[in-house]
Design a protein around this motif. Sequence first.
Motif, mmCIF file in Angstrom:
data_model
loop_
_atom_site.group_PDB
_atom_site.id
_atom_site.type_symbol
_atom_site.label_atom_id
_atom_site.label_comp_id
_atom_site.label_asym_id
_atom_site.label_seq_id
_atom_site.Cartn_x
_atom_site.Cartn_y
_atom_site.Cartn_z
ATOM 1 N N GLU A 142 0.798 -1.220 0.000
ATOM 2 C CA GLU A 142 0.000 0.000 0.000
ATOM 3 C C GLU A 142 0.835 1.277 0.000
ATOM 4 N N TYR A 144 2.847 2.113 -2.189
ATOM 5 C CA TYR A 144 2.997 2.556 -3.578
ATOM 6 C C TYR A 144 1.672 3.120 -4.085
ATOM 7 N N ASN A 145 1.737 4.236 -4.792
ATOM 8 C CA ASN A 145 0.535 4.813 -5.381
ATOM 9 C C ASN A 145 0.084 4.045 -6.618
ATOM 10 N N ASP A 146 1.043 3.456 -7.322
ATOM 11 C CA ASP A 146 0.746 2.702 -8.546
ATOM 12 C C ASP A 146 1.936 1.803 -8.846
#
Length: 207
Positions: A142, A144-146
């Motif tokens: 989680e 990481y944004n993408d």
Amino acid sequence: MSKDTLSEYPSMKLAKESSDESIAPMQLGERIKQIRSKLGITLEEASHRTGLARSTLSKIENEQISPTFQAMQKLANGLQIDMPQLFEPPKKKVATGRRDLNKDGEGKPHPTPTYEHELLATQLSNKKMMPFKSRIRARNFEEYNDWVRHDGEEFLLVLSGEILFYSEFYEPVKMSEGDSVYYDANMGHMLVSVSEEDAHILWVTAR
């Protein structure tokens, strides 16, 4: 200096021999092999493209037989080149002498929220690969944004600790010291440390 004395010093002998002017004979097979390698195709693929048997192509490349004019036409058509290109002398590879030495800890720091990178060989421009060491600060997916994705291919080697390697099209895999993976960097990927200490890895990104 006598011939016998010269033979005792190989480097001097090579220097003398290299100074002699000579014209190398045309090596058509070597040229064809170079063209095929540049296209990135196997003998089998070249056989399908040209209509020549794989064994025939192998013999031509190894200078065991000389191709007929008809065979050369098939080679030019199949490899999508002009006939004169078959007769261009092979390009010799010349050592550039490029080198960039990094002592431990002398790389260029590049911290991010999830990784702490140490960029290596930063003094060289137009590199075909980018090596760097990283400390994996992320501890869960989680953070990481993408997905991380970029052009090229990438090689990863775990130097210490343990990580979970997440990739877009595969199940997460746990990796420990000495484990490595090579993958398409256009595919989404990300890493998290799962060992008590942050894991350290070596990354090499190739264009």
